[in-house]
Scaffold this motif. Structure first.
Motif, PDB file in Angstrom:
ATOM      1  N   VAL A 270      24.882  45.232  -0.269  1.00 42.51           N
ATOM      2  CA  VAL A 270      25.397  44.950  -1.613  1.00 42.51           C
ATOM      3  C   VAL A 270      25.551  43.438  -1.733  1.00 42.51           C
ATOM      4  O   VAL A 270      25.765  42.744  -0.737  1.00 42.51           O
ATOM      5  CB  VAL A 270      26.749  45.650  -1.877  1.00 42.51           C
ATOM      6  N   LYS A 284      29.498  49.104  -6.160  1.00 37.28           N
ATOM      7  CA  LYS A 284      30.226  50.367  -5.955  1.00 37.28           C
ATOM      8  C   LYS A 284      29.297  51.565  -6.135  1.00 37.28           C
ATOM      9  O   LYS A 284      29.398  52.558  -5.403  1.00 37.28           O
ATOM     10  CB  LYS A 284      31.398  50.440  -6.927  1.00 37.28           C
ATOM     11  N   LEU A 287      27.339  51.931  -2.961  1.00 34.74           N
ATOM     12  CA  LEU A 287      28.172  52.444  -1.869  1.00 34.74           C
ATOM     13  C   LEU A 287      28.507  53.922  -2.043  1.00 34.74           C
ATOM     14  O   LEU A 287      28.745  54.638  -1.058  1.00 34.74           O
ATOM     15  CB  LEU A 287      29.460  51.618  -1.767  1.00 34.74           C
ATOM     16  N   ILE A 298      29.859  47.358   9.231  1.00 38.78           N
ATOM     17  CA  ILE A 298      29.665  46.442   8.097  1.00 38.78           C
ATOM     18  C   ILE A 298      29.652  45.014   8.615  1.00 38.78           C
ATOM     19  O   ILE A 298      30.503  44.620   9.428  1.00 38.78           O
ATOM     20  CB  ILE A 298      30.790  46.607   7.057  1.00 38.78           C
ATOM     21  N   VAL A 322      34.371  45.875   1.311  1.00 41.63           N
ATOM     22  CA  VAL A 322      33.443  47.012   1.403  1.00 41.63           C
ATOM     23  C   VAL A 322      34.069  48.125   2.235  1.00 41.63           C
ATOM     24  O   VAL A 322      34.004  49.308   1.884  1.00 41.63           O
ATOM     25  CB  VAL A 322      32.095  46.567   2.013  1.00 41.63           C
ATOM     26  N   LEU A 326      34.897  52.005   1.024  1.00 41.01           N
ATOM     27  CA  LEU A 326      34.270  53.153   1.685  1.00 41.01           C
ATOM     28  C   LEU A 326      35.319  54.090   2.279  1.00 41.01           C
ATOM     29  O   LEU A 326      35.171  55.321   2.242  1.00 41.01           O
ATOM     30  CB  LEU A 326      33.308  52.662   2.767  1.00 41.01           C
ATOM     31  N   ILE A 352      25.421  47.141   5.386  1.00 42.18           N
ATOM     32  CA  ILE A 352      26.080  48.354   5.884  1.00 42.18           C
ATOM     33  C   ILE A 352      25.079  49.155   6.703  1.00 42.18           C
ATOM     34  O   ILE A 352      23.983  49.468   6.225  1.00 42.18           O
ATOM     35  CB  ILE A 352      26.623  49.220   4.717  1.00 42.18           C
TER      36      ILE A 352
END
Length: 355
Positions: A270, A284, A287, A298, A322, A326, A352
């Motif tokens: 991202v 978002k 994710l 990450i 992040v 998550l 990720i």
């Protein structure tokens, strides 16, 4: 007559050519307001210095091109010399509709901003009103009359933005239908330009030009480009977009060297704005594709701008944000580390790795 028509046509073409060099104006662009004051005196029939008539006025105008403009001006006159007294503080009020022609821009071209010194012609027609309540005025038909003004403006543009202007304006004012047999020199005696029914005037004024939609207080030169130049720019933009699209992949290649092989089953990333660590709606949404219960590692990265200390801090905050998002979705975060700048082509990313 033929020569006059040709000269007039050439003048119109010159004005049009000047207008085509600047960006298009919006409705409320190039508007100005100013005040002026000075002295007037009857042109003939008496000594000028013995009959000075002080006046004060307001002018509001708009320039349609660097050459052509229009204005409304109203001036109040306070002295009765050399005519009979009206018994009022303001003896006479003259309101004019004026056209303006900037001779400096017409013959010298517009240079992108006003010159420090410019010369303009101002001319138009107006309406004059004599104050006072005497029946004698009414009998003489000496209350209102048609007027005309012809002037030269010698203007100085001031400041870095050329928003202010001061000018000196010699002018001649005509009473187009003045009566010759009244003590007030107004009335209806046929419409004509007659120097015996005129006065000369010398005023000084100051003008403020309001800010335009283009961010300046004046006209802005248009950047005219031919089609080949436009095609070249579009090609450059396309090349830059292609290079930008490659950068995230290059970053992943740099970062992947530091991740255990079993963690690289499904890498994704991202992006972030420069100097920012907040997750965007698009981030978002990406994710949300990671399944509930999945395990991830990450790595946050930063772009080369800024110091190493700042980049390290920003990349860690990105990784943490992040991870926090998550975890709220039921994803297991094994590790979240900020690595700062990774390689020479690093973008602003969080990579990720889904096990």
């Amino acid at each position: 007559m033929k020569k006059f028509v040709l000269l007039f046509t050439a003048a119109i073409l010159a004005v049009s050519a000047s207008a085509q060099t600047v960006e298009e104006s919006k409705t409320f662009d190039n508007i100005y307001v100013g005040i002026n004051g000075g002295f007037a005196t009857k042109t003939t029939g008496h000594a000028w210095m013995k009959g000075l008539d002080p006046n004060f006025g307001v002018r509001i105008g708009r320039n349609f091109t660097p050459v052509l403009g229009a204005a409304i001006e109203s001036n109040a006159y306070f002295s009765n010399k050399p005519w009979n007294s009206t018994g009022t503080v303001v003896r006479y009020l003259n309101t004019s509709l004026l056209g303006t022609v900037n001779l400096s821009n017409w013959f010298g071209g517009y240079l992108g901003q006003p010159r420090p010194f410019e010369v303009s012609v101002v001319a138009g027609i107006g309406w004059g009103h004599l104050f006072g309540n005497s029946i004698e005025y009414d009998k003489a038909g000496a209350i209102n009359n048609l007027t005309s003004k012809v002037a030269l403006d010698f203007a100085f543009n001031l400041g870095a933005d050329k928003a202010w202007q001061i000018y000196i304006e010699p002018a001649i004012m005509y009473g187009l239908n003045d009566k010759s047999n009244t003590p007030y020199n107004l009335g209806n005696d046929g419409t004509k330009f007659d120097i015996n029914h005129s006065f000369v005037q010398l005023n000084a004024g100051v003008v403020y030009k309001f800010k335009n939609s283009n961010g300046t207080h004046n006209f802005k030169i248009a950047q005219l480009r031919d089609q080949s130049e436009i095609d070249g720019l579009n090609s450059q933009i396309s090349d830059l977009r292609n290079e930008l699209a490659k950068k995230p992949k290059e970053v992943i290649k740099e970062v992947i060297k530091e991740v255990p092989a079993e963690a690289v089953a499904c890498p994704m990333f991202v992006t972030f704005a420069q100097g920012k660590a907040d997750l965007t709606k698009d981030a978002k949404k990406a994710l949300d594709n990671i399944a509930n219960g999945a395990t991830v590692e990450i790595i946050g990265t930063a772009s080369p701008e800024g110091s190493a200390k700042v980049n390290k801090k920003v990349s860690q905050i990105r990784a943490n944000n992040v991870a926090k998002y998550l975890k709220s979705k039921g994803v297991i975060v094994k590790d979240a580390v900020g690595k700062g700048v990774q390689g020479v082509t690093s973008n602003r990313l969080a990579v990720i790795y889904v096990k």
